[in-house]
Design a protein around this motif. Structure first.
Motif, PDB file in Angstrom:
ATOM      1  N   TYR A   1       0.829  -1.208   0.000  1.00 26.58           N
ATOM      2  CA  TYR A   1       0.000   0.000   0.000  1.00 26.58           C
ATOM      3  C   TYR A   1       0.860   1.253   0.000  1.00 26.58           C
ATOM      4  N   VAL A   2       0.257   2.296  -0.551  1.00 24.89           N
ATOM      5  CA  VAL A   2       0.977   3.562  -0.703  1.00 24.89           C
ATOM      6  C   VAL A   2       0.767   4.395   0.558  1.00 24.89           C
ATOM      7  N   PHE A   3       1.881   4.809   1.119  1.00 26.27           N
ATOM      8  CA  PHE A   3       1.845   5.569   2.359  1.00 26.27           C
ATOM      9  C   PHE A   3       1.663   7.040   2.002  1.00 26.27           C
ATOM     10  N   SER A   4       0.478   7.582   2.309  1.00 26.05           N
ATOM     11  CA  SER A   4       0.224   8.975   1.948  1.00 26.05           C
ATOM     12  C   SER A   4      -0.230   9.755   3.177  1.00 26.05           C
ATOM     13  N   TRP A   5       0.615  10.668   3.625  1.00 25.92           N
ATOM     14  CA  TRP A   5       0.283  11.445   4.825  1.00 25.92           C
ATOM     15  C   TRP A   5      -1.043  12.166   4.660  1.00 25.92           C
ATOM     16  N   ASP A   6      -1.216  12.808   3.502  1.00 22.64           N
ATOM     17  CA  ASP A   6      -2.417  13.620   3.345  1.00 22.64           C
ATOM     18  C   ASP A   6      -3.664  12.762   3.428  1.00 22.64           C
ATOM     19  N   ARG A   7      -3.603  11.589   2.791  1.00 20.35           N
ATOM     20  CA  ARG A   7      -4.798  10.765   2.811  1.00 20.35           C
ATOM     21  C   ARG A   7      -5.074  10.219   4.207  1.00 20.35           C
ATOM     22  N   MET A   8      -4.036   9.704   4.870  1.00 19.69           N
ATOM     23  CA  MET A   8      -4.319   9.053   6.156  1.00 19.69           C
ATOM     24  C   MET A   8      -4.746  10.039   7.234  1.00 19.69           C
TER      25      MET A   8
END
Ligand code: ARG
Length: 567
Positions: free
Chosen positions: A435-442
């Motif tokens: 999975y792609v680690f995305s600060w903004d999304r999480m």
């Protein structure tokens, strides 16, 4: 408290006594137009009996006794039997759930003793993202297993004994920076390791000196043992600091070093009994009868006499089985080690281990460029960095949304949101996919994220803060519209979902359930005034709100995520 599928399954039992192995096959319908629950029993059974599924479904419906809980069942498609719960039954059942401390999740009837091997970082190497996944997943599985009534022994099998210590000890003796060791032990140990590694490339004398240090350690040289002990202890303190932040706990910490003395005798025993044989000087266990492993023996002693990862893991299994007599051992370790676990599980079966051994594998975490996540300087990202950045970013979000919160409360909210976001990003994914680690999304308050769920929790709690007078938890549930009905049905599914997580080790089922619940609650709250409603509707809606908020809090708790009171 039994779930609706369990209750319906029981009603099917008298119809299935003549056909051993036949199942009621009850589950929620995918589309509410077809009712609330559905059975495929007639379709499956018709195949065995070589008869028409529709005709069989009709016979079953005629014989089924469900009038106290459902409208008359309907037959659809090729022979599905559809059930729609009666409103009065749904009301009673929801009331029961609201009064149940366990929120409808029954403990298992046969509890097992489970050894849970997770996190297991290596000393003198930084914890990397693989350890993040193992730590978060393992902790969640342990929480759920315990809640379901299993006995769980968590064991952190740290990598505290290995060839890296030759280099670390050599580095320690020649260029240790004691100040750096005090402030950040893991980084200093990694620096020593890397520096010696680099020197070894060009300087054969360093290489043989580092090997010499390793041999001395293995032979019990007091000075090297002392250095080793200190390195392990300092690393453990740093790990422990992160575990406390994450609220992750271990019953045991039996790392690789705990089994060091057992490896030689284990190899002797396996060789003597013929289970292991010497091939090209190495002692191996062959699996000629297992096609996938036919040409992949497990090497347990190299030709130079050295032991391997597999040797330690076999000794570890023996120890766990002897000391704890577990029914199962679960290993939460990344997919790249799949072959290793196939081999040691096959070897364990040879030595008579009957416990259910499970490799709970997971994929990688990718950066936003879809490559394995690295820091700007190209190194593996460490757990500490990720957690601290998560908290910092959450602090900025909270400061913007609620500028006038007192500093201390802001810190504690930021911690819950930041850590919750990282945990949820992990647990809401299918563990096997990258999975792609995305600060903004999480960290977004919208979508399938921890802040969205924590915020839903806060908003429901605020209803109760505004409530004047006492909340009557025993007020009868009354269902008068579609939104209330959908919400009540969803609440009753909590008891179905939680046990399902352990069937294939999928916390994402629970995460997705909580997300859907919050979404459905949102729809209910838009359509149904609560505090402004008249009695008895008001009291009933408050009970629905209370059950929702408790399931959200408890469900997030099973994922290891705490809910702030405000945010
Ligand atoms: N220390 C190992 C690593 O970082 C993980 C150990 C997992 N547990 C086990 N019993 N092999 O790769």
């Amino acid at each position: 408290m039994a779930t609706i599928p369990e209750i319906l399954t029981e009603r099917f039992a008298p119809l299935l006594t003549d056909t051993p192995g036949a199942e009621a096959g009850v589950g929620p319908t995918a589309d509410p137009r077809f009712g609330d629950y559905q059975s495929n029993a007639a379709m499956v059974l018709a195949r065995t009996l070589k008869t028409s599924p529709r005709a069989l479904a009709e016979k079953m419906v005629a014989a089924l006794d469900v009038s106290d809980l459902c409208e008359p069942p309907e037959i659809a498609g090729a022979g599905f039997i559809n059930f729609r719960l009666r409103t009065d039954y749904l009301e009673r059942q929801t009331g029961r759930l609201a009064g149940d401390e366990r929120l409808g999740v029954a403990p298992v009837t046969s509890p097992r003793r489970i050894v849970l091997d997770f996190s297991s970082p290596n000393v003198a190497k930084p914890m990397h993202v693989g350890h993040i996944r193992s730590t978060i997943l393992g902790d969640c599985l342990g929480r759920i297993a315990r809640f379901l009534g299993h006995e769980v022994i968590t064991d952190n099998h740290i990598g505290d004994w290995g060839t890296q210590f030759g280099k670390v000890i050599y580095g320690w003796k020649h260029f240790l920076d004691p100040e750096a060791l005090k402030t950040d032990a893991i980084s200093e140990l990694v620096r020593l390791y890397r520096e010696v590694n680099a020197l070894e490339e060009t300087d054969a004398a360093v290489k043989s000196a580092a090997r010499e240090e390793l041999v001395k350690l293995q032979q019990g040289d007091p000075e090297n043992l002392e250095i080793w002990k200190e390195a392990v202890e300092l690393s453990w303190q740093a790990f422990q600091h992160l575990y406390e932040l994450l609220d992750v706990h271990f019953d045991e910490r039996l790392g690789e070093s705990a089994y060091h003395a057992a490896l030689g005798p284990l190899c002797e025993k396996l060789a003597a009994s013929g289970l292991a044989e010497v091939s090209e000087g190495a002692l191996c266990i062959f699996f000629r009868d297992i096609p996938a492993l036919a040409d992949k023996p497990a090497i347990i002693r190299k030709s130079d006499g050295g032991f391997l990862y597999a040797t330690t893991d076999l000794a570890t299994i023996e120890h766990r089985v002897r000391e704890w007599k577990p029914d199962a051992i679960w290993y939460v370790v990344g997919t790249p080690q799949a072959l290793h676990f196939q081999q040691i599980f096959a070897a364990a079966a040879r030595i008579g281990v009957t416990a259910d051994l499970q490799h709970i594998a997971f994929g990688s975490i990718l950066g936003e460029d879809r490559k394995i996540m690295r820091t700007r300087t190209g190194e593996n990202v460490g757990l500490a960095e990720v957690l601290h950045e998560a908290i910092e970013r959450a602090r900025a979000v909270v400061a913007e949304k609620k500028p006038d919160l007192p500093g201390e409360e802001r810190d504690s909210i930021a911690r819950r949101i930041g850590l919750g976001a990282v945990k949820y990003a992990e647990l809401s994914q299918n563990r096997l996919t990258d999975y792609v680690f995305s600060w903004d999304r999480m960290l977004s308050f919208q979508g399938n994220t921890a802040p969205y769920l924590q915020n839903a929790h806060v908003r429901i709690r605020s209803i109760f803060r505004k409530l004047e007078g006492k909340f009557d938890a025993t007020a009868p549930v009354k269902i008068s519209n579609g939104e209330e009905r959908t919400l009540a049905l969803k609440l009753l599914q909590f008891g179905e979902i939680v046990p399902l997580v352990l069937e294939d080790f999928r916390p994402n089922l629970l995460a997705n359930y909580l997300f859907e619940l919050a979404d459905i609650f949102h729809g209910f709250y838009e359509a149904c005034p609560v505090l402004k409603a008249d009695e008895p509707v008001r009291g009933s809606r408050l009970v629905l709100c209370d059950a929702t908020v408790r399931i959200l809090r408890h469900g997030l708790g099973l994922l290891g995520i705490e809910c702030p009171e405000r945010m």
